[in-house]
Design a protein around this motif. Structure first.
Motif, PDB file in Angstrom:
ATOM      1  N   LEU A  93      14.690 145.933 -29.363  1.00  0.00           N
ATOM      2  CA  LEU A  93      14.322 145.042 -28.017  1.00  0.00           C
ATOM      3  C   LEU A  93      12.972 145.166 -27.614  1.00  0.00           C
ATOM      4  CD1 LEU A  93      15.768 143.441 -25.779  1.00  0.00           C
ATOM      5  CD2 LEU A  93      16.227 145.439 -24.424  1.00  0.00           C
ATOM      6  N   THR A  94      12.493 144.057 -27.228  1.00  0.00           N
ATOM      7  CA  THR A  94      11.464 144.072 -26.699  1.00  0.00           C
ATOM      8  C   THR A  94      10.974 144.757 -25.520  1.00  0.00           C
ATOM      9  OG1 THR A  94      11.009 141.731 -27.537  1.00  0.00           O
ATOM     10  CG2 THR A  94       9.290 142.318 -25.597  1.00  0.00           C
ATOM     11  N   GLY A  95       9.838 145.850 -25.462  1.00  0.00           N
ATOM     12  CA  GLY A  95       9.830 146.821 -24.629  1.00  0.00           C
ATOM     13  C   GLY A  95       8.996 146.496 -23.554  1.00  0.00           C
ATOM     14  N   PHE A  96       8.669 147.335 -22.585  1.00  0.00           N
ATOM     15  CA  PHE A  96       7.937 147.125 -21.486  1.00  0.00           C
ATOM     16  C   PHE A  96       6.400 146.842 -21.877  1.00  0.00           C
ATOM     17  CE2 PHE A  96      10.517 150.413 -19.716  1.00  0.00           C
ATOM     18  CZ  PHE A  96      11.148 149.838 -18.618  1.00  0.00           C
ATOM     19  N   GLN A  97       5.828 145.812 -20.682  1.00  0.00           N
ATOM     20  CA  GLN A  97       4.483 145.432 -20.743  1.00  0.00           C
ATOM     21  C   GLN A  97       3.589 146.351 -19.894  1.00  0.00           C
ATOM     22  OE1 GLN A  97       3.131 141.501 -22.064  1.00  0.00           O
ATOM     23  NE2 GLN A  97       2.309 141.447 -19.881  1.00  0.00           N
TER      24      GLN A  97
ATOM     25  N   MET B 136      18.807 151.203 -13.522  1.00  0.00           N
ATOM     26  CA  MET B 136      18.386 151.243 -11.981  1.00  0.00           C
ATOM     27  C   MET B 136      17.732 149.920 -11.372  1.00  0.00           C
ATOM     28  SD  MET B 136      15.336 152.103 -12.805  1.00  0.00           S
ATOM     29  CE  MET B 136      14.256 152.683 -11.366  1.00  0.00           C
ATOM     30  N   ALA B 137      17.461 149.206 -12.416  1.00  0.00           N
ATOM     31  CA  ALA B 137      16.697 147.834 -11.961  1.00  0.00           C
ATOM     32  C   ALA B 137      16.872 146.848 -13.283  1.00  0.00           C
ATOM     33  CB  ALA B 137      15.374 148.203 -11.707  1.00  0.00           C
ATOM     34  N   GLU B 138      16.348 145.612 -13.082  1.00  0.00           N
ATOM     35  CA  GLU B 138      16.293 144.825 -14.169  1.00  0.00           C
ATOM     36  C   GLU B 138      15.121 144.700 -14.489  1.00  0.00           C
ATOM     37  OE1 GLU B 138      18.393 141.109 -13.132  1.00  0.00           O
ATOM     38  OE2 GLU B 138      20.422 142.065 -13.483  1.00  0.00           O
ATOM     39  N   ARG B 139      14.593 144.015 -15.795  1.00  0.00           N
ATOM     40  CA  ARG B 139      13.544 143.885 -16.330  1.00  0.00           C
ATOM     41  C   ARG B 139      12.726 142.758 -15.244  1.00  0.00           C
ATOM     42  NH1 ARG B 139      10.931 143.450 -21.814  1.00  0.00           N
ATOM     43  NH2 ARG B 139      13.214 143.865 -22.663  1.00  0.00           N
ATOM     44  N   SER B 140      13.352 142.116 -14.845  1.00  0.00           N
ATOM     45  CA  SER B 140      12.664 140.789 -13.748  1.00  0.00           C
ATOM     46  C   SER B 140      12.239 141.653 -12.703  1.00  0.00           C
ATOM     47  CB  SER B 140      13.818 139.697 -13.404  1.00  0.00           C
ATOM     48  OG  SER B 140      14.935 140.121 -13.099  1.00  0.00           O
ATOM     49  N   ALA B 141      12.663 142.536 -12.064  1.00  0.00           N
ATOM     50  CA  ALA B 141      12.149 143.329 -10.890  1.00  0.00           C
ATOM     51  C   ALA B 141      10.798 143.572 -10.814  1.00  0.00           C
ATOM     52  CB  ALA B 141      13.051 144.728 -10.370  1.00  0.00           C
ATOM     53  N   LEU B 142      10.289 144.136 -12.057  1.00  0.00           N
ATOM     54  CA  LEU B 142       8.846 144.571 -11.994  1.00  0.00           C
ATOM     55  C   LEU B 142       8.231 145.524 -11.293  1.00  0.00           C
ATOM     56  CD1 LEU B 142       7.228 140.735 -11.973  1.00  0.00           C
ATOM     57  CD2 LEU B 142       8.202 142.112 -13.800  1.00  0.00           C
ATOM     58  N   THR B 143       9.151 146.223 -10.259  1.00  0.00           N
ATOM     59  CA  THR B 143       8.823 147.375  -9.935  1.00  0.00           C
ATOM     60  C   THR B 143      10.157 147.976  -9.165  1.00  0.00           C
ATOM     61  OG1 THR B 143       7.572 148.438  -7.939  1.00  0.00           O
ATOM     62  CG2 THR B 143       8.765 146.208  -7.466  1.00  0.00           C
ATOM     63  N   LYS B 144      10.100 149.357  -9.261  1.00  0.00           N
ATOM     64  CA  LYS B 144      11.257 150.044  -8.861  1.00  0.00           C
ATOM     65  C   LYS B 144      10.934 151.528  -8.170  1.00  0.00           C
ATOM     66  CE  LYS B 144      15.714 150.722  -8.032  1.00  0.00           C
ATOM     67  NZ  LYS B 144      16.376 150.348  -6.710  1.00  0.00           N
ATOM     68  N   GLU B 145      11.445 152.207  -7.321  1.00  0.00           N
ATOM     69  CA  GLU B 145      11.066 153.420  -7.074  1.00  0.00           C
ATOM     70  C   GLU B 145      12.549 154.453  -7.073  1.00  0.00           C
ATOM     71  OE1 GLU B 145       9.991 154.246  -3.005  1.00  0.00           O
ATOM     72  OE2 GLU B 145       7.863 153.372  -3.639  1.00  0.00           O
ATOM     73  N   VAL B 146      12.447 155.506  -7.456  1.00  0.00           N
ATOM     74  CA  VAL B 146      13.383 156.424  -7.964  1.00  0.00           C
ATOM     75  C   VAL B 146      13.222 157.726  -7.016  1.00  0.00           C
ATOM     76  CG1 VAL B 146      14.109 155.864 -10.194  1.00  0.00           C
ATOM     77  CG2 VAL B 146      12.428 157.432  -9.996  1.00  0.00           C
ATOM     78  N   ALA B 147      14.268 158.098  -6.334  1.00  0.00           N
ATOM     79  CA  ALA B 147      14.364 159.500  -5.513  1.00  0.00           C
ATOM     80  C   ALA B 147      14.798 160.760  -6.287  1.00  0.00           C
ATOM     81  CB  ALA B 147      14.874 159.037  -4.073  1.00  0.00           C
TER      82      ALA B 147
ATOM     83  N   TYR C 138      13.257 153.165 -20.654  1.00  0.00           N
ATOM     84  CA  TYR C 138      13.318 152.516 -21.654  1.00  0.00           C
ATOM     85  C   TYR C 138      14.194 151.188 -21.095  1.00  0.00           C
ATOM     86  CZ  TYR C 138      18.378 154.129 -21.803  1.00  0.00           C
ATOM     87  OH  TYR C 138      19.672 154.545 -21.244  1.00  0.00           O
ATOM     88  N   LEU C 139      14.378 150.084 -21.805  1.00  0.00           N
ATOM     89  CA  LEU C 139      15.137 149.001 -21.519  1.00  0.00           C
ATOM     90  C   LEU C 139      16.183 148.837 -22.428  1.00  0.00           C
ATOM     91  CD1 LEU C 139      12.073 146.683 -20.939  1.00  0.00           C
ATOM     92  CD2 LEU C 139      13.587 146.833 -19.159  1.00  0.00           C
TER      93      LEU C 139
ATOM     94  N   GLU D  28      24.353 145.966 -23.379  1.00  0.00           N
ATOM     95  CA  GLU D  28      24.231 147.315 -24.034  1.00  0.00           C
ATOM     96  C   GLU D  28      24.373 147.542 -25.398  1.00  0.00           C
ATOM     97  OE1 GLU D  28      27.348 149.913 -21.755  1.00  0.00           O
ATOM     98  OE2 GLU D  28      26.146 149.436 -19.864  1.00  0.00           O
ATOM     99  N   ASP D  29      24.098 146.693 -26.200  1.00  0.00           N
ATOM    100  CA  ASP D  29      24.123 146.715 -27.609  1.00  0.00           C
ATOM    101  C   ASP D  29      22.879 147.074 -28.425  1.00  0.00           C
ATOM    102  OD1 ASP D  29      23.101 144.429 -26.946  1.00  0.00           O
ATOM    103  OD2 ASP D  29      24.019 143.217 -28.480  1.00  0.00           O
ATOM    104  N   ILE D  30      21.774 146.929 -27.670  1.00  0.00           N
ATOM    105  CA  ILE D  30      20.315 147.336 -28.227  1.00  0.00           C
ATOM    106  C   ILE D  30      19.495 147.778 -27.253  1.00  0.00           C
ATOM    107  CG2 ILE D  30      19.600 144.821 -27.802  1.00  0.00           C
ATOM    108  CD1 ILE D  30      18.246 145.186 -30.257  1.00  0.00           C
ATOM    109  N   ALA D  31      18.444 148.467 -27.435  1.00  0.00           N
ATOM    110  CA  ALA D  31      17.440 148.893 -26.446  1.00  0.00           C
ATOM    111  C   ALA D  31      16.097 148.975 -27.142  1.00  0.00           C
ATOM    112  CB  ALA D  31      17.738 150.574 -26.043  1.00  0.00           C
ATOM    113  N   CYS D  32      15.029 149.255 -26.411  1.00  0.00           N
ATOM    114  CA  CYS D  32      13.719 149.231 -26.914  1.00  0.00           C
ATOM    115  C   CYS D  32      13.188 150.693 -27.379  1.00  0.00           C
ATOM    116  CB  CYS D  32      12.699 148.770 -25.984  1.00  0.00           C
ATOM    117  SG  CYS D  32      12.506 149.620 -24.603  1.00  0.00           S
ATOM    118  N   ASN D  33      12.158 150.823 -28.046  1.00  0.00           N
ATOM    119  CA  ASN D  33      11.663 152.126 -28.070  1.00  0.00           C
ATOM    120  C   ASN D  33      11.365 152.536 -26.656  1.00  0.00           C
ATOM    121  OD1 ASN D  33      11.862 151.898 -30.775  1.00  0.00           O
ATOM    122  ND2 ASN D  33       9.762 151.996 -31.132  1.00  0.00           N
TER     123      ASN D  33
END
Length: 213
Positions: free
Chosen positions: A113-117, A166-177, A192-193, A198-203
Motif C-alpha cells: 500500500l502507498t505509505g505516508f507522505q 484512529m484516523a483516515e488518510r484524508s484527515a491529514l492530522t490526529k492527536e493521540v493521548a 502505518y496505513l 484490512e487486506d493490505i498495509a504499507c511499510n
C-alpha cells in the motif's frame, strides 16, 4: 500414542516409535524425533539465540498486527516468521556483546500500500502526540479511507500503546493521548496505513523517539 485423523490412508498426529506425525498448514507431515545434543552452543549460536529471544519478546505484543500486515505468507514461513527474520537480520546490533534493537530500522508492517507522505510526530502538553501528514491520495493505490494506526513503545516499561484505525488518510492530522504512566518517558513511535478492507498495509514509518510532556 498417535491418532489417525483421516482414516487408515490418512495422516496421523502423535509419536510412533522414532517418528512424529502432524498436520502443518493443511499438509500431513512426518518427521523424525530430533536427537538431543550434548554439545555446548558455539559463540555464534549463543549470539543468535540472544538476538532471537530479544526480537521474539519485543514483537510478541504486535502479533495480531503482523499476522495480517507483514508481507505475504511464503511457503513454510508465516508472516510472523518473516517479521522475526527481518528484525533479527536488519534491526538488531551488538553493543558490548549484548543485542540491542535499532528502532529506526524496525518495520511493524510491510506491504504494497502507498505509505505516508511527509509524516511527522511531535509531543504536546498533556501527554499527547500530534501527527501530521500530507495528502497523497492521488498516488499509487492510496485512498482517503485508508486507516492510520500509531504504535508507541517505552523500553523502560517494556510496554506498547497501540492506537488502531484512529484516523483516515484524508484527515491529514490526529492527536493521540497516552496513558498517564507514560508521562515524562521516552516513546519510540511508528505509524502505518492499511486499506479499509484490512487486506493490505504499507511499510510502517518510524517517527522518532519522543519524550512525553
Amino acid at each position: 500414542m498417535a491418532r489417525i485423523t483421516k482414516g487408515i490412508l490418512g495422516g496421523f498426529s502423535g509419536k510412533v516409535g522414532t517418528i512424529v506425525g502432524a498436520n502443518w498448514r493443511g499438509k500431513d507431515i512426518i518427521r523424525s524425533i530430533p536427537t538431543p545434543s550434548n554439545r555446548p552452543p558455539s559463540e555464534k549460536q549463543m549470539v543468535q539465540q540472544m538476538k532471537f529471544k530479544l526480537v521474539i519478546s519485543f514483537l510478541r505484543p504486535l502479533g495480531s498486527i503482523q499476522k495480517k500486515y507483514f508481507g505475504l505468507n511464503s511457503g513454510s514461513k508465516s508472516r510472523i516468521n518473516l517479521a522475526v527474520s527481518y528484525t533479527i537480520n536488519e534491526a538488531v546490533q551488538m553493543v558490548a556483546d549484548v543485542p540491542e534493537l535499532i528502532y529506526n530500522k524496525i518495520l511493524i508492517t510491510k506491504g504494497d500500500l502507498t505509505g505516508f507522505q511527509n509524516v511527522n510526530a511531535t509531543p504536546q502538553a498533556g501527554n499527547t502526540i500530534s501527527l501530521t501528514w500530507e495528502d497523497n491520495t492521488t498516488q499509487g493505490n492510496a485512498a482517503g479511507t485508508d486507516q492510520v494506526t500509531v504504535i508507541c513503545y517505552n523500553k523502560e516499561l517494556d510496554s506498547f500503546a497501540v492506537f488502531e484505525a484512529m484516523a483516515e488518510r484524508s484527515a491529514l492530522t490526529k492527536e493521540v493521548a497516552l496513558p498517564a504512566y507514560y508521562a515524562g518517558k521516552e516513546m519510540q513511535v511508528w505509524a502505518y496505513l492499511n486499506r479499509a478492507e484490512e487486506d493490505i498495509a504499507c511499510n510502517s514509518s518510524y517517527l522518532g523517539a519522543l519524550t512525553m510532556i
